[in-house]
Design a protein around this motif. Sequence first.
Motif, PDB file in Angstrom:
ATOM      1  N   CYS A 299       0.849  -1.187   0.000  1.00 60.61           N
ATOM      2  CA  CYS A 299       0.000   0.000   0.000  1.00 60.61           C
ATOM      3  C   CYS A 299       0.887   1.240   0.000  1.00 60.61           C
ATOM      4  O   CYS A 299       2.095   1.156   0.236  1.00 60.61           O
ATOM      5  CB  CYS A 299      -0.919   0.015   1.208  1.00 60.61           C
ATOM      6  SG  CYS A 299      -0.055   0.354   2.733  1.00 60.61           S
ATOM      7  N   ASP A 300       0.275   2.358  -0.297  1.00 56.86           N
ATOM      8  CA  ASP A 300       0.971   3.640  -0.199  1.00 56.86           C
ATOM      9  C   ASP A 300       0.359   4.414   0.956  1.00 56.86           C
ATOM     10  O   ASP A 300      -0.830   4.268   1.247  1.00 56.86           O
ATOM     11  CB  ASP A 300       0.739   4.504  -1.451  1.00 56.86           C
ATOM     12  CG  ASP A 300       1.265   3.849  -2.705  1.00 56.86           C
ATOM     13  OD1 ASP A 300       2.200   3.040  -2.590  1.00 56.86           O
ATOM     14  OD2 ASP A 300       0.719   4.161  -3.788  1.00 56.86           O
ATOM     15  N   ILE A 301       1.184   5.274   1.545  1.00 58.85           N
ATOM     16  CA  ILE A 301       0.620   6.355   2.338  1.00 58.85           C
ATOM     17  C   ILE A 301       0.620   7.537   1.385  1.00 58.85           C
ATOM     18  O   ILE A 301       1.672   7.938   0.874  1.00 58.85           O
ATOM     19  CB  ILE A 301       1.465   6.648   3.596  1.00 58.85           C
ATOM     20  CG1 ILE A 301       1.352   5.470   4.559  1.00 58.85           C
ATOM     21  CG2 ILE A 301       1.000   7.948   4.257  1.00 58.85           C
ATOM     22  CD1 ILE A 301       2.169   5.619   5.828  1.00 58.85           C
ATOM     23  N   GLN A 302      -0.569   8.023   1.084  1.00 56.15           N
ATOM     24  CA  GLN A 302      -0.659   9.161   0.173  1.00 56.15           C
ATOM     25  C   GLN A 302      -0.778  10.450   0.973  1.00 56.15           C
ATOM     26  O   GLN A 302      -1.336  10.463   2.072  1.00 56.15           O
ATOM     27  CB  GLN A 302      -1.894   9.033  -0.722  1.00 56.15           C
ATOM     28  CG  GLN A 302      -1.816   7.873  -1.702  1.00 56.15           C
ATOM     29  CD  GLN A 302      -2.985   7.892  -2.681  1.00 56.15           C
ATOM     30  OE1 GLN A 302      -4.065   8.383  -2.363  1.00 56.15           O
ATOM     31  NE2 GLN A 302      -2.796   7.317  -3.852  1.00 56.15           N
ATOM     32  N   PHE A 303      -0.284  11.515   0.367  1.00 56.30           N
ATOM     33  CA  PHE A 303      -0.366  12.835   1.001  1.00 56.30           C
ATOM     34  C   PHE A 303      -1.089  13.772   0.041  1.00 56.30           C
ATOM     35  O   PHE A 303      -0.969  13.628  -1.182  1.00 56.30           O
ATOM     36  CB  PHE A 303       1.046  13.365   1.283  1.00 56.30           C
ATOM     37  CG  PHE A 303       1.048  14.707   1.982  1.00 56.30           C
ATOM     38  CD1 PHE A 303       0.819  14.779   3.357  1.00 56.30           C
ATOM     39  CD2 PHE A 303       1.267  15.882   1.267  1.00 56.30           C
ATOM     40  CE1 PHE A 303       0.809  16.015   4.006  1.00 56.30           C
ATOM     41  CE2 PHE A 303       1.259  17.117   1.921  1.00 56.30           C
ATOM     42  CZ  PHE A 303       1.035  17.182   3.288  1.00 56.30           C
ATOM     43  N   GLU A 304      -1.801  14.742   0.606  1.00 54.84           N
ATOM     44  CA  GLU A 304      -2.497  15.696  -0.263  1.00 54.84           C
ATOM     45  C   GLU A 304      -1.535  16.815  -0.673  1.00 54.84           C
ATOM     46  O   GLU A 304      -1.411  17.829   0.018  1.00 54.84           O
ATOM     47  CB  GLU A 304      -3.738  16.263   0.422  1.00 54.84           C
ATOM     48  CG  GLU A 304      -4.629  16.981  -0.549  1.00 54.84           C
ATOM     49  CD  GLU A 304      -5.922  17.446   0.093  1.00 54.84           C
ATOM     50  OE1 GLU A 304      -5.991  17.515   1.336  1.00 54.84           O
ATOM     51  OE2 GLU A 304      -6.857  17.757  -0.671  1.00 54.84           O
ATOM     52  N   PHE A 305      -0.828  16.578  -1.759  1.00 55.48           N
ATOM     53  CA  PHE A 305       0.071  17.591  -2.328  1.00 55.48           C
ATOM     54  C   PHE A 305      -0.795  18.633  -3.041  1.00 55.48           C
ATOM     55  O   PHE A 305      -1.994  18.411  -3.255  1.00 55.48           O
ATOM     56  CB  PHE A 305       1.020  16.921  -3.336  1.00 55.48           C
ATOM     57  CG  PHE A 305       2.043  16.003  -2.708  1.00 55.48           C
ATOM     58  CD1 PHE A 305       3.210  16.520  -2.156  1.00 55.48           C
ATOM     59  CD2 PHE A 305       1.842  14.632  -2.659  1.00 55.48           C
ATOM     60  CE1 PHE A 305       4.161  15.679  -1.582  1.00 55.48           C
ATOM     61  CE2 PHE A 305       2.791  13.787  -2.088  1.00 55.48           C
ATOM     62  CZ  PHE A 305       3.950  14.323  -1.546  1.00 55.48           C
ATOM     63  N   PRO A 306      -0.186  19.758  -3.493  1.00 54.84           N
ATOM     64  CA  PRO A 306      -0.998  20.731  -4.241  1.00 54.84           C
ATOM     65  C   PRO A 306      -1.644  20.112  -5.470  1.00 54.84           C
ATOM     66  O   PRO A 306      -2.687  20.556  -5.932  1.00 54.84           O
ATOM     67  CB  PRO A 306       0.018  21.800  -4.648  1.00 54.84           C
ATOM     68  CG  PRO A 306       1.104  21.697  -3.652  1.00 54.84           C
ATOM     69  CD  PRO A 306       1.177  20.250  -3.253  1.00 54.84           C
ATOM     70  N   MET A 307      -1.031  19.021  -6.029  1.00 56.91           N
ATOM     71  CA  MET A 307      -1.629  18.414  -7.220  1.00 56.91           C
ATOM     72  C   MET A 307      -2.548  17.240  -6.854  1.00 56.91           C
ATOM     73  O   MET A 307      -2.889  16.421  -7.708  1.00 56.91           O
ATOM     74  CB  MET A 307      -0.541  17.994  -8.221  1.00 56.91           C
ATOM     75  CG  MET A 307       0.536  17.092  -7.707  1.00 56.91           C
ATOM     76  SD  MET A 307       1.788  17.975  -6.761  1.00 56.91           S
ATOM     77  CE  MET A 307       2.998  16.687  -6.552  1.00 56.91           C
ATOM     78  N   GLY A 308      -2.955  17.150  -5.587  1.00 56.83           N
ATOM     79  CA  GLY A 308      -3.897  16.110  -5.165  1.00 56.83           C
ATOM     80  C   GLY A 308      -3.213  15.042  -4.323  1.00 56.83           C
ATOM     81  O   GLY A 308      -2.024  15.147  -4.015  1.00 56.83           O
ATOM     82  N   PHE A 309      -4.011  14.020  -3.932  1.00 52.96           N
ATOM     83  CA  PHE A 309      -3.449  12.926  -3.135  1.00 52.96           C
ATOM     84  C   PHE A 309      -2.505  12.096  -3.993  1.00 52.96           C
ATOM     85  O   PHE A 309      -2.901  11.594  -5.047  1.00 52.96           O
ATOM     86  CB  PHE A 309      -4.571  12.037  -2.597  1.00 52.96           C
ATOM     87  CG  PHE A 309      -5.127  12.516  -1.284  1.00 52.96           C
ATOM     88  CD1 PHE A 309      -4.456  12.253  -0.092  1.00 52.96           C
ATOM     89  CD2 PHE A 309      -6.302  13.247  -1.243  1.00 52.96           C
ATOM     90  CE1 PHE A 309      -4.962  12.707   1.116  1.00 52.96           C
ATOM     91  CE2 PHE A 309      -6.816  13.700  -0.034  1.00 52.96           C
ATOM     92  CZ  PHE A 309      -6.139  13.429   1.144  1.00 52.96           C
ATOM     93  N   LYS A 310      -1.253  11.951  -3.545  1.00 52.74           N
ATOM     94  CA  LYS A 310      -0.257  11.180  -4.309  1.00 52.74           C
ATOM     95  C   LYS A 310       0.617  10.400  -3.331  1.00 52.74           C
ATOM     96  O   LYS A 310       0.776  10.795  -2.168  1.00 52.74           O
ATOM     97  CB  LYS A 310       0.668  12.125  -5.089  1.00 52.74           C
ATOM     98  CG  LYS A 310      -0.027  13.016  -6.068  1.00 52.74           C
ATOM     99  CD  LYS A 310       0.092  12.460  -7.457  1.00 52.74           C
ATOM    100  CE  LYS A 310      -0.653  13.326  -8.437  1.00 52.74           C
ATOM    101  NZ  LYS A 310      -1.059  12.665  -9.619  1.00 52.74           N
ATOM    102  N   GLU A 311       1.276   9.384  -3.875  1.00 48.37           N
ATOM    103  CA  GLU A 311       2.125   8.522  -3.040  1.00 48.37           C
ATOM    104  C   GLU A 311       3.271   9.282  -2.379  1.00 48.37           C
ATOM    105  O   GLU A 311       4.029   9.988  -3.032  1.00 48.37           O
ATOM    106  CB  GLU A 311       2.711   7.410  -3.919  1.00 48.37           C
ATOM    107  CG  GLU A 311       3.700   6.546  -3.173  1.00 48.37           C
ATOM    108  CD  GLU A 311       4.360   5.488  -4.064  1.00 48.37           C
ATOM    109  OE1 GLU A 311       3.930   5.315  -5.212  1.00 48.37           O
ATOM    110  OE2 GLU A 311       5.312   4.857  -3.585  1.00 48.37           O
ATOM    111  N   LEU A 312       3.354   9.071  -1.060  1.00 51.28           N
ATOM    112  CA  LEU A 312       4.465   9.643  -0.305  1.00 51.28           C
ATOM    113  C   LEU A 312       5.403   8.521   0.138  1.00 51.28           C
ATOM    114  O   LEU A 312       6.620   8.637   0.074  1.00 51.28           O
ATOM    115  CB  LEU A 312       3.882  10.383   0.913  1.00 51.28           C
ATOM    116  CG  LEU A 312       4.822  10.927   1.972  1.00 51.28           C
ATOM    117  CD1 LEU A 312       5.776  11.952   1.382  1.00 51.28           C
ATOM    118  CD2 LEU A 312       4.008  11.592   3.087  1.00 51.28           C
TER     119      LEU A 312
END
Length: 514
Positions: free
Chosen positions: A321-334
Amino acid sequence: MAQQDENILKKVVSHAKEYGFIFPSSEIYDGLSAVYDYGQNGVELKNNIKEYWWQFMTRMHSNIVGIDSAIFMHPTIWKASGHVDAFNDPMIDNKDSKKRYRADVLIEDAVAKMEEKIDKEVEKAAKRFGESFDKAMFVQTNGRVLEYLKKINETNARLKAAMNNNDMADLKQLVVDLEITDPVSGSKNWTDARQFNLMFSTDMGSIAEEANKIYLRPETAQGIFVNFLNVQKTGRMKVPFGIAQIGKAFRNEIVARQFIFRMRDFEQMEMQFFVKPGEEMKWYEYWKENRMKWHQALGLGKEKYRFHDHLNLAHYANAACDIQFEFPMGFKELEGIHSRTDFDLKSHEKFSGKKLQYFDSEDNQNFVPYVVETSVGLDRMFLSVLSSAYTEEKLEDGSERIVLKIPPPLAPSKVAILPLIKKDGLPEKAEAIMNSLRFDFQCYYEDKDTIGKRYRRMDAIGTPFCLTIDHQTLQDETITIRYRDSMKQDRVKVDEVHKLLEKECAIKNLLRVI
Ligand code: GAP
């Protein structure tokens, strides 16, 4: 990406350059695509993130130790790990814009758009029905939502099959069937999809022959696997135990955009946790929760993180799984958390002809451990902190300020030392105060410009505390302390400052709450 969010990313990029966080690499030669340099403030923030991770992994877990392996490794390692044969991304070109894309990412983006549409339907209905709204019931019964869900499931299933079977024809067909348009030209004129290996290679020694070809590591993990027995034996480690490493990795990314989110030369913070076969799912769940807590302890906002289970498992994983983060371009893999089974160690046993097994003295038997991996991109962590810290504020007097609300333990400078004027013994007093603090805290000395301008500059680089030294300081050993986020000012005794900074800025205080 919404226009507004795209603007935020642009602002973050230009702020990062203007204030010495990140510069495009080789800028005087017009830059090098997807390669960046960290400036004087960037390197401090980056080092603090590393320290937060390193201390958490190696100090807070007595069964995890660190290593630092070389970037260059024996080329057979990449054959054994599967990277030579399978570390590919499917690429597709748009014939009109001549832009290159990852076909799977185009499809995933199309799925994300369908999910957004469902969210919008739910939002609209929630407004319409008010308090009586039953979301679960709505999602199960609304015709439009059900249609989207059906399409999402079908698309995901086809994507998974195409990726698993290396079916480039169906991948292209999916792009066509979903009517995906090129974000640049708006055209649907696509080439066929084809596989592209992401590893960089170079030659070792003076003769450029195939036998001398070596790779720049695309992940740090393999340096851990091949040192598994060295560490286990010399460290007398008992399964379960982990090996942590921070280091550079290199990938010839097809699409390298979005600033430091996807780079060709980047850093990873990886930890391989070696467990008894059969116990990997227990540890996989443990590390999922544990890593999420580590992220959330930073205080950037719990709602900014979410888990995302992998549909397409990498060749080595049985769960991921990924932990996603809400970057300015949306939720993406961190960060990625992978249950890698015994794939890597077994494969290295096969290719090297050496045993990589653990002797369990309790059961009196040898086994190849299973591995649960946590892998977070250092540069992505940096972007998560920087982009969520970036704040534009309108102040009561009508003026505006840009402030980086970086968590104080990660801030490049913890405290600015500001003599009010450059005479009357104030600089000397300021220096003495700095000399008492600099052993424990990164200090920033500044005596140019008005105090207001200096405060703004400190806001812009995220310095959480400013100390102003004035004439009164010389008389009663007090200074003005100014807080970055509230802009509040207090008069405190000089000898209270160390304790206050310690309380707010020590990484150990973050570690305590995890
Ligand atoms: N050892 C497992 C591994 O490398 P990955 O999901 O390919 O797994 C792990 O990468 C993490 O490394 C990602 O979650 C991301 O944070 C970071 N990463 C991967 N590729 C990157 C790139 N091109 N630029 C910046 N960070 C990257």
